[in-house]
Design a protein around this motif. Structure first.
Motif, PDB file in Angstrom:
ATOM      1  N   GLN A 198      53.663  44.930 -59.911  1.00 26.22           N
ATOM      2  CA  GLN A 198      52.820  44.605 -58.770  1.00 26.22           C
ATOM      3  C   GLN A 198      52.490  43.120 -58.773  1.00 26.22           C
ATOM      4  OE1 GLN A 198      49.258  46.966 -58.807  1.00 26.22           O
ATOM      5  NE2 GLN A 198      50.353  48.911 -59.023  1.00 26.22           N
ATOM      6  N   VAL A 199      52.649  42.485 -57.615  1.00 24.49           N
ATOM      7  CA  VAL A 199      52.270  41.083 -57.464  1.00 24.49           C
ATOM      8  C   VAL A 199      51.213  41.013 -56.368  1.00 24.49           C
ATOM      9  CG1 VAL A 199      53.055  38.757 -56.925  1.00 24.49           C
ATOM     10  CG2 VAL A 199      54.575  40.321 -58.156  1.00 24.49           C
ATOM     11  N   HIS A 200      49.956  40.873 -56.790  1.00 24.93           N
ATOM     12  CA  HIS A 200      48.853  40.784 -55.836  1.00 24.93           C
ATOM     13  C   HIS A 200      48.669  39.335 -55.393  1.00 24.93           C
ATOM     14  CE1 HIS A 200      47.065  44.887 -56.340  1.00 24.93           C
ATOM     15  NE2 HIS A 200      47.802  44.834 -57.428  1.00 24.93           N
ATOM     16  N   ASN A 201      48.221  39.159 -54.157  1.00 22.83           N
ATOM     17  CA  ASN A 201      47.960  37.819 -53.650  1.00 22.83           C
ATOM     18  C   ASN A 201      46.820  37.853 -52.636  1.00 22.83           C
ATOM     19  OD1 ASN A 201      49.156  38.182 -50.836  1.00 22.83           O
ATOM     20  ND2 ASN A 201      50.947  38.676 -52.099  1.00 22.83           N
ATOM     21  N   ASP A 202      46.367  36.680 -52.218  1.00 26.61           N
ATOM     22  CA  ASP A 202      45.243  36.560 -51.288  1.00 26.61           C
ATOM     23  C   ASP A 202      45.691  36.275 -49.855  1.00 26.61           C
ATOM     24  OD1 ASP A 202      43.170  36.978 -53.194  1.00 26.61           O
ATOM     25  OD2 ASP A 202      43.462  34.937 -53.928  1.00 26.61           O
ATOM     26  N   ILE A 203      46.953  36.507 -49.566  1.00 35.80           N
ATOM     27  CA  ILE A 203      47.484  36.278 -48.221  1.00 35.80           C
ATOM     28  C   ILE A 203      46.975  37.366 -47.274  1.00 35.80           C
ATOM     29  CG2 ILE A 203      49.592  36.145 -46.823  1.00 35.80           C
ATOM     30  CD1 ILE A 203      51.010  35.313 -49.510  1.00 35.80           C
ATOM     31  N   ILE A 204      46.444  36.956 -46.136  1.00 37.77           N
ATOM     32  CA  ILE A 204      46.090  37.921 -45.085  1.00 37.77           C
ATOM     33  C   ILE A 204      47.374  38.259 -44.342  1.00 37.77           C
ATOM     34  CG2 ILE A 204      44.714  38.384 -43.024  1.00 37.77           C
ATOM     35  CD1 ILE A 204      43.034  38.024 -45.515  1.00 37.77           C
ATOM     36  N   VAL A 241      56.759  45.219 -56.001  1.00 45.57           N
ATOM     37  CA  VAL A 241      56.007  45.270 -54.754  1.00 45.57           C
ATOM     38  C   VAL A 241      55.031  44.103 -54.700  1.00 45.57           C
ATOM     39  CG1 VAL A 241      54.309  46.857 -55.793  1.00 45.57           C
ATOM     40  CG2 VAL A 241      54.479  46.685 -53.305  1.00 45.57           C
ATOM     41  N   GLY A 242      54.985  43.441 -53.550  1.00 42.32           N
ATOM     42  CA  GLY A 242      53.964  42.443 -53.281  1.00 42.32           C
ATOM     43  C   GLY A 242      52.843  43.098 -52.499  1.00 42.32           C
ATOM     44  N   ILE A 243      51.593  42.800 -52.856  1.00 36.91           N
ATOM     45  CA  ILE A 243      50.445  43.461 -52.231  1.00 36.91           C
ATOM     46  C   ILE A 243      49.475  42.400 -51.722  1.00 36.91           C
ATOM     47  CG2 ILE A 243      48.639  45.193 -52.506  1.00 36.91           C
ATOM     48  CD1 ILE A 243      50.157  46.312 -54.879  1.00 36.91           C
ATOM     49  N   SER A 244      49.247  42.391 -50.410  1.00 35.09           N
ATOM     50  CA  SER A 244      48.419  41.374 -49.769  1.00 35.09           C
ATOM     51  C   SER A 244      47.115  41.980 -49.246  1.00 35.09           C
ATOM     52  CB  SER A 244      49.208  40.718 -48.631  1.00 35.09           C
ATOM     53  OG  SER A 244      50.399  40.136 -49.107  1.00 35.09           O
ATOM     54  N   LYS A 245      46.387  41.210 -48.452  1.00 34.53           N
ATOM     55  CA  LYS A 245      45.096  41.635 -47.916  1.00 34.53           C
ATOM     56  C   LYS A 245      45.178  41.853 -46.407  1.00 34.53           C
ATOM     57  CE  LYS A 245      42.435  38.783 -51.208  1.00 34.53           C
ATOM     58  NZ  LYS A 245      41.747  39.835 -51.966  1.00 34.53           N
ATOM     59  N   ILE A 246      44.190  42.562 -45.865  1.00 35.21           N
ATOM     60  CA  ILE A 246      44.038  42.663 -44.415  1.00 35.21           C
ATOM     61  C   ILE A 246      42.681  42.093 -44.009  1.00 35.21           C
ATOM     62  CG2 ILE A 246      45.502  44.708 -44.265  1.00 35.21           C
ATOM     63  CD1 ILE A 246      42.989  46.393 -43.885  1.00 35.21           C
ATOM     64  N   SER A 266      35.957  41.171 -38.667  1.00 40.13           N
ATOM     65  CA  SER A 266      36.145  40.022 -39.552  1.00 40.13           C
ATOM     66  C   SER A 266      35.785  40.317 -41.010  1.00 40.13           C
ATOM     67  CB  SER A 266      35.329  38.825 -39.048  1.00 40.13           C
ATOM     68  OG  SER A 266      35.771  37.633 -39.652  1.00 40.13           O
ATOM     69  N   ILE A 267      36.243  41.461 -41.509  1.00 36.93           N
ATOM     70  CA  ILE A 267      36.018  41.836 -42.909  1.00 36.93           C
ATOM     71  C   ILE A 267      37.343  41.721 -43.656  1.00 36.93           C
ATOM     72  CG2 ILE A 267      35.294  43.657 -44.486  1.00 36.93           C
ATOM     73  CD1 ILE A 267      33.697  44.846 -42.137  1.00 36.93           C
ATOM     74  N   THR A 268      37.376  40.955 -44.716  1.00 40.21           N
ATOM     75  CA  THR A 268      38.566  40.833 -45.541  1.00 40.21           C
ATOM     76  C   THR A 268      38.566  41.954 -46.581  1.00 40.21           C
ATOM     77  OG1 THR A 268      38.660  38.435 -45.260  1.00 40.21           O
ATOM     78  CG2 THR A 268      39.829  39.361 -47.153  1.00 40.21           C
ATOM     79  N   ILE A 269      39.688  42.665 -46.665  1.00 38.43           N
ATOM     80  CA  ILE A 269      39.808  43.804 -47.566  1.00 38.43           C
ATOM     81  C   ILE A 269      41.045  43.614 -48.465  1.00 38.43           C
ATOM     82  CG2 ILE A 269      40.040  46.313 -47.717  1.00 38.43           C
ATOM     83  CD1 ILE A 269      38.933  46.481 -44.872  1.00 38.43           C
ATOM     84  N   PRO A 270      40.839  43.588 -49.789  1.00 37.05           N
ATOM     85  CA  PRO A 270      39.559  43.573 -50.513  1.00 37.05           C
ATOM     86  C   PRO A 270      38.997  42.168 -50.601  1.00 37.05           C
ATOM     87  CG  PRO A 270      41.369  43.650 -52.068  1.00 37.05           C
ATOM     88  CD  PRO A 270      41.989  43.687 -50.699  1.00 37.05           C
ATOM     89  N   ARG A 271      37.697  42.066 -50.871  1.00 37.65           N
ATOM     90  CA  ARG A 271      37.061  40.755 -50.991  1.00 37.65           C
ATOM     91  C   ARG A 271      37.389  40.096 -52.329  1.00 37.65           C
ATOM     92  NH1 ARG A 271      32.679  43.605 -48.479  1.00 37.65           N
ATOM     93  NH2 ARG A 271      31.568  43.860 -50.445  1.00 37.65           N
ATOM     94  N   ARG A 272      37.677  40.911 -53.307  1.00 37.46           N
ATOM     95  CA  ARG A 272      37.953  40.398 -54.652  1.00 37.46           C
ATOM     96  C   ARG A 272      39.156  39.453 -54.648  1.00 37.46           C
ATOM     97  NH1 ARG A 272      39.952  44.359 -59.516  1.00 37.46           N
ATOM     98  NH2 ARG A 272      40.757  42.757 -60.922  1.00 37.46           N
ATOM     99  N   LYS A 273      38.983  38.276 -55.204  1.00 39.65           N
ATOM    100  CA  LYS A 273      40.039  37.271 -55.225  1.00 39.65           C
ATOM    101  C   LYS A 273      41.172  37.719 -56.144  1.00 39.65           C
ATOM    102  CE  LYS A 273      40.663  32.281 -55.366  1.00 39.65           C
ATOM    103  NZ  LYS A 273      40.016  30.959 -55.583  1.00 39.65           N
ATOM    104  N   GLY A 274      42.404  37.460 -55.699  1.00 37.32           N
ATOM    105  CA  GLY A 274      43.570  37.791 -56.500  1.00 37.32           C
ATOM    106  C   GLY A 274      43.937  39.254 -56.482  1.00 37.32           C
ATOM    107  N   ARG A 275      43.411  39.994 -55.523  1.00 36.07           N
ATOM    108  CA  ARG A 275      43.680  41.431 -55.444  1.00 36.07           C
ATOM    109  C   ARG A 275      44.078  41.802 -54.024  1.00 36.07           C
ATOM    110  NH1 ARG A 275      45.075  45.045 -59.295  1.00 36.07           N
ATOM    111  NH2 ARG A 275      44.559  47.172 -58.679  1.00 36.07           N
ATOM    112  N   GLY A 276      45.221  42.492 -53.879  1.00 33.15           N
ATOM    113  CA  GLY A 276      45.657  42.969 -52.575  1.00 33.15           C
ATOM    114  C   GLY A 276      45.106  44.359 -52.292  1.00 33.15           C
TER     115      GLY A 276
END
Length: 298
Positions: A188-194, A119-124, A135-145
């Motif tokens: 799990q593959v986390h990334n910083d892609i919105i 599974v790939g896990i991105s951000k919203i 305009s809140i990025t979830i999660p804020r932590r870098k490298g975590r979806g």
């Protein structure tokens, strides 16, 4: 190997206000080999008519009526009809950022998923007319979806295990996130892609202005997924995972019955306990809503 790389599955009900923007944001993705499956869940506001119009713009778009009722039933049908190697869930009131689909599939496409679930896990990122929620990025932590439905790219064999979801549940999120966080052999593959501009408005399943009493009942129905996933998919969890899920069940019962101090003294991970404590009483719930930015995106 399936001919289609990716299936975007959307469950919609009465989304005529936002559906054009949503679908056009997906059609315009710079990815060739994908399909969009939309399940219309008995809309009566002109959503279906708009979908038929949108269908004429792209051969990628397939529109169906839900034979059952409810969001979970609609997603079950959509996933069963999907042909992609990867599956992405989406909502009819959200927007898919430009080029995000291609970036997401590039993150996972070289994974070896023969002996595990991938599974790939991105951000919203939130969008709202209310500045408190905008305009809140979830999660804020870098490298975590973010463990939320629209943030996942599920490989086909994983989707075949997760679906169909029990239709007694009000949504898909808790069922999927619990499996992904506790099941064996999950890559799990986390990334910083919105991957989604998540629209916060009065039409959300859980509105940000509802009373604690209403919230308490709604979230309790969602958390029934903890019990049901052990009942239905127990073989995918080792003993430690089963014990942790049973902790979630117990903590939810304490939360629902407003036993906030019992939550704090329960023997479980501190951040797990805090998650239930914050939603266990009117005061902390009020603080969470008032200072929304502080409590989300961590």
């Amino acid at each position: 190997m399936n001919k289609i790389d990716l299936s975007v599955v959307i469950a919609v009900k009465n989304e005529s206000k936002h559906i054009d923007e949503c679908i056009e944001s997906i059609i315009s993705q710079n990815l060739d080999n994908f399909e969009i499956i939309i399940i219309n869940d008995h809309s009566d506001d002109g959503t279906y008519e708009k979908l038929i119009q949108l269908k004429s713009k792209s051969e990628k778009l397939r529109v169906y009526h839900n034979d059952g009722f409810g969001k979970v039933s609609a997603f079950n049908l959509g996933v069963s009809l999907s042909q992609g190697r990867w599956i992405c869930l989406f909502a009819g009131d959200d927007i898919m950022p430009s080029k995000s689909l291609k970036m997401r599939i590039e993150e996972v496409d070289n994974l070896d998923c023969r002996n595990c679930f991938c599974v790939g896990i991105s951000k919203i990122k939130t969008i709202s007319n209310n500045n408190r929620f905008n305009s809140i990025t979830i999660p804020r932590r870098k490298g975590r979806g973010h463990f939320s439905g629209q943030c996942y790219l599920l490989n086909k064999n994983l989707a075949d295990i997760l679906f169909p979801i029990p239709t007694s549940l009000p949504n898909e999120d808790t069922w999927i996130s619990t499996f992904l966080q506790y099941a064996k052999n999950i890559k799990q593959v986390h990334n910083d892609i919105i991957c989604c501009y998540y629209r916060i408005h009065d039409g959300n399943a859980i509105r940000r202005n509802i009373s604690f009493k209403s919230y308490n009942l709604l979230i309790h129905k969602r958390y029934k997924a903890f019990e049901m996933i052990l009942l239905n998919l127990e073989k995918y969890f080792d003993q430690n995972a089963k014990n942790e899920i049973r902790d979630l069940i117990h903590l939810e019962n304490l939360r629902f019955n407003k036993k906030m101090f019992s939550i704090l003294f329960y023997k479980a991970k501190i951040f797990t306990k805090l998650r239930f404590f914050i939603n266990s009483n009117k005061f902390t719930y009020y603080l969470k809503m008032k200072y929304f930015y502080l409590f989300v995106g961590l």
